[in-house]
Motif scaffolding. Structure first.
Motif, PDB file in Angstrom:
ATOM      1  N   SER A   1       0.788  -1.178   0.057  1.00 55.05           N
ATOM      2  CA  SER A   1      -0.065  -0.025  -0.078  1.00 55.05           C
ATOM      3  C   SER A   1       0.997   1.026   0.246  1.00 55.05           C
ATOM      4  O   SER A   1       2.061   1.036   0.066  1.00 55.05           O
ATOM      5  CB  SER A   1      -0.804  -0.075   1.340  1.00 55.05           C
ATOM      6  N   HIS A   2       0.327   2.449  -0.240  1.00 53.23           N
ATOM      7  CA  HIS A   2       1.055   3.785  -0.274  1.00 53.23           C
ATOM      8  C   HIS A   2       1.775   4.026   0.932  1.00 53.23           C
ATOM      9  O   HIS A   2       2.673   4.929   0.976  1.00 53.23           O
ATOM     10  CB  HIS A   2       0.251   4.539  -0.793  1.00 53.23           C
ATOM     11  N   ASN A   3       1.433   3.229   1.844  1.00 56.86           N
ATOM     12  CA  ASN A   3       1.964   3.842   3.266  1.00 56.86           C
ATOM     13  C   ASN A   3       3.041   2.663   3.648  1.00 56.86           C
ATOM     14  O   ASN A   3       3.609   2.585   4.928  1.00 56.86           O
ATOM     15  CB  ASN A   3       1.183   4.049   4.190  1.00 56.86           C
ATOM     16  N   GLY A   4       3.422   1.682   2.729  1.00 55.40           N
ATOM     17  CA  GLY A   4       4.442   0.849   3.055  1.00 55.40           C
ATOM     18  C   GLY A   4       3.758  -0.453   3.727  1.00 55.40           C
ATOM     19  O   GLY A   4       4.780  -1.528   3.764  1.00 55.40           O
TER      20      GLY A   4
ATOM     21  N   ARG B   1       2.642   3.233  13.200  1.00 57.68           N
ATOM     22  CA  ARG B   1       3.566   2.432  14.238  1.00 57.68           C
ATOM     23  C   ARG B   1       4.180   1.396  13.352  1.00 57.68           C
ATOM     24  O   ARG B   1       5.472   1.086  13.602  1.00 57.68           O
ATOM     25  CB  ARG B   1       2.744   1.793  15.505  1.00 57.68           C
ATOM     26  N   CYS B   2       3.589   0.888  12.457  1.00 54.28           N
ATOM     27  CA  CYS B   2       4.149  -0.048  11.303  1.00 54.28           C
ATOM     28  C   CYS B   2       5.194   0.553  10.500  1.00 54.28           C
ATOM     29  O   CYS B   2       6.313  -0.049  10.476  1.00 54.28           O
ATOM     30  CB  CYS B   2       3.093  -0.738  10.555  1.00 54.28           C
ATOM     31  N   GLU B   3       4.917   1.534  10.231  1.00 52.10           N
ATOM     32  CA  GLU B   3       6.064   2.385   9.308  1.00 52.10           C
ATOM     33  C   GLU B   3       7.381   2.406  10.066  1.00 52.10           C
ATOM     34  O   GLU B   3       8.456   2.285   9.332  1.00 52.10           O
ATOM     35  CB  GLU B   3       5.459   3.833   8.787  1.00 52.10           C
ATOM     36  N   VAL B   4       7.313   2.782  11.315  1.00 54.34           N
ATOM     37  CA  VAL B   4       8.495   2.934  12.201  1.00 54.34           C
ATOM     38  C   VAL B   4       9.035   1.551  12.594  1.00 54.34           C
ATOM     39  O   VAL B   4      10.138   1.405  12.300  1.00 54.34           O
ATOM     40  CB  VAL B   4       8.115   3.760  13.330  1.00 54.34           C
TER      41      VAL B   4
ATOM     42  N   SER C   1      13.813 -12.578   3.050  1.00 56.42           N
ATOM     43  CA  SER C   1      12.665 -13.000   2.440  1.00 56.42           C
ATOM     44  C   SER C   1      12.536 -12.366   1.121  1.00 56.42           C
ATOM     45  O   SER C   1      12.025 -12.443   0.085  1.00 56.42           O
ATOM     46  CB  SER C   1      11.660 -12.138   3.286  1.00 56.42           C
ATOM     47  N   GLY C   2      13.452 -11.270   1.148  1.00 48.68           N
ATOM     48  CA  GLY C   2      13.380 -10.403  -0.395  1.00 48.68           C
ATOM     49  C   GLY C   2      12.654  -9.270  -0.411  1.00 48.68           C
ATOM     50  O   GLY C   2      12.812  -8.539  -1.514  1.00 48.68           O
ATOM     51  N   PHE C   3      12.097  -8.933   0.548  1.00 52.47           N
ATOM     52  CA  PHE C   3      11.051  -7.862   0.683  1.00 52.47           C
ATOM     53  C   PHE C   3      11.901  -6.525   0.791  1.00 52.47           C
ATOM     54  O   PHE C   3      12.813  -6.653   1.640  1.00 52.47           O
ATOM     55  CB  PHE C   3       9.920  -8.123   1.839  1.00 52.47           C
ATOM     56  N   ASP C   4      11.679  -5.605   0.031  1.00 51.06           N
ATOM     57  CA  ASP C   4      12.173  -4.404   0.413  1.00 51.06           C
ATOM     58  C   ASP C   4      10.934  -3.281   0.662  1.00 51.06           C
ATOM     59  O   ASP C   4      10.248  -2.810  -0.107  1.00 51.06           O
ATOM     60  CB  ASP C   4      12.971  -3.845  -0.914  1.00 51.06           C
ATOM     61  N   TYR C   5      10.454  -3.134   2.039  1.00 51.24           N
ATOM     62  CA  TYR C   5       9.611  -2.362   2.460  1.00 51.24           C
ATOM     63  C   TYR C   5       9.859  -0.863   1.890  1.00 51.24           C
ATOM     64  O   TYR C   5       8.644  -0.038   1.931  1.00 51.24           O
ATOM     65  CB  TYR C   5       9.433  -2.328   3.985  1.00 51.24           C
ATOM     66  N   LYS C   6      11.030  -0.553   2.319  1.00 48.13           N
ATOM     67  CA  LYS C   6      11.124   0.916   1.702  1.00 48.13           C
ATOM     68  C   LYS C   6      10.903   1.344   0.422  1.00 48.13           C
ATOM     69  O   LYS C   6      10.361   2.371  -0.026  1.00 48.13           O
ATOM     70  CB  LYS C   6      12.678   1.394   2.067  1.00 48.13           C
ATOM     71  N   ARG C   7      11.198   0.445  -0.650  1.00 50.09           N
ATOM     72  CA  ARG C   7      11.099   0.860  -2.025  1.00 50.09           C
ATOM     73  C   ARG C   7       9.668   0.154  -2.389  1.00 50.09           C
ATOM     74  O   ARG C   7       9.090   0.249  -3.484  1.00 50.09           O
ATOM     75  CB  ARG C   7      12.119  -0.009  -2.861  1.00 50.09           C
TER      76      ARG C   7
END
Length: 408
Positions: free
Chosen positions: A161-164, A268-271, A300-306
């Motif tokens: 989602s747009h908030n990561g 909280r999740c974003e932080v 995992s290969g997940f990149d939450y920032k991007r």
């Protein structure tokens, strides 16, 4: 080892609560080992009807109930946290919703799978999945489940989602017949989790979360506390995905300002995910020390920032959604539009993917709905930068080009 199973059920005005408990008991091989903890968010009419049934079930198994007037409920994560305060050293824990059906011998199978993983060297294995569904009106408690979908499922990343906050998808496990061990994964289901009882103490739900981010934050926190996530290769639990049987009894329908708590959950999740920086003391609801957040992202290969998944070929896989409505045509009538070019651009305006929206491909935009959703999925070694929409009229004129920053 203590063979008891601490079964956590958070129920919000749910008529399936009693059938779920009944089916769980009658399908277990060893019902004497079942210890239920129920956060029962109810109303007076429900208490009058359900309390006698709960009291009757207490003659068969241990049931610890927390009776909460629905007006006082602060959401699912808060209710789940209430449950976990009743953990009393049981060897295993089963985390459920309040609408399920079970296969015969579910308890024996899940214990066996956990032990096999421990024998293979995993100290803290955790079994989870978005399990297959059932319809409450069609599957009575203690009835047969042979007509339900039996194939096991695993969790995959869908998009961000747009908030990561990551969104998941459930897929059937390919060639599961050839496997003799559960499939490793990195995502967590809020409606089915079976693991060691210590999980109820070590990775308790953050009561400040509301809904969004519950599962993704639990997966990350479990990993950093040393738990390894797996998906079973046999389906022994089914979940009611439809809420039509419940009428309007949903927490966000009953509580007008639920969105304020949901916004705080997202922050909280974003932080927690490292997407944003903020001064939040998570206390015991933060990350563990067995492994790091970076370890989780790397494995995992997940990149939450991007907002993407890094593939083994080194490229990034993006799944993103663009929503457009009739305003995309600006002062022109949408019926004068031949097609709308929707694209994702990288640096130097490199086109990474383009999808043309037409009356044939997306008739809902031209119909009563007046809007449509475009799903992008693409691999790239270039960072996405812009989202572009650009209508072309039937006379060939290009009008009202719009672009916005790509946010995942």
């Amino acid at each position: 080892m203590n063979e008891q199973i601490f079964i956590q059920i958070a129920s919000y005005r749910d008529s399936e609560l009693i059938p779920t408990i009944q089916d769980c008991i009658c399908k277990a091989d060893n019902k004497d080992n079942l210890v239920f903890s129920i956060a029962w968010q109810n109303c007076d009419d429900e208490i009058k009807k359900v309390q006698p049934q709960l009291d009757s079930l207490k003659k068969q198994v241990t049931i610890k109930e927390i009776s909460i007037p629905w007006e006082e409920s602060q959401g699912a994560c808060w209710a789940r946290n209430q449950l976990q305060q009743q953990y009393a050293g049981e060897g295993y824990t089963l985390h459920l919703d309040s609408h399920h059906r079970f296969a015969k011998g579910w308890d024996t199978y899940l214990k066996e799978q956990l032990r096999r993983l421990m024998d293979a060297g995993y100290k803290k294995p955790l079994l989870t999945a978005y399990v297959n569904g059932y319809e409450p009106d069609e599957v009575t408690p203690c009835g047969s489940v042979t007509e339900l979908i039996q194939e096991p499922t695993e969790l995959k990343l869908r998009n961000f989602s747009h908030n990561g906050i990551p969104n998941f998808r459930s897929t059937m496990i390919k060639d599961y017949e050839n496997f003799d061990m559960p499939v490793i994964g990195y995502l967590y289901s809020g409606h089915f989790c079976f693991t060691l009882g210590s999980f109820a103490e070590e990775v308790q739900h953050d009561p400040e979360l509301y809904f969004l981010g519950e599962e993704s934050s639990t997966a990350l926190r479990a990993y950093t506390h040393g738990y390894d996530i797996f998906h079973p290769i046999k389906n022994v639990v089914w979940h009611a995905y439809s809420r039509s049987y419940r009428g309007s009894f949903l927490h966000w329908d009953d509580h007008d300002e639920w969105w304020k708590k949901d916004n705080e959950s997202i922050r909280r999740c974003e932080v927690l995910f490292g997407v944003k920086e903020d001064d939040i003391d998570f206390g015991k609801y933060g990350l563990g020390t067995a492994r790091s957040r970076e370890d989780y992202f790397r494995q995992s290969g997940f990149d939450y920032k991007r907002g993407c998944e890094v593939l083994k070929n080194g490229k990034s896989l993006y799944n993103t959604i663009m929503v457009i409505n009739t305003e995309v045509a600006d002062s022109h009538n949408v019926n004068d539009v031949d097609f709308i070019c929707c694209a994702i651009h990288g640096e130097n305006m490199k086109e990474l993917q383009r999808i043309d929206v037409t009356r044939h491909t997306h008739p809902e935009l031209w119909g009563e709905q007046g809007w449509c959703q475009i799903n992008f999925e693409f691999q790239t070694d270039t960072m996405p930068v812009k989202c572009v929409s650009w209508p072309c009229l039937k006379n060939g004129d290009w009008v009202y080009r719009q672009e916005s920053d790509f946010t995942g």
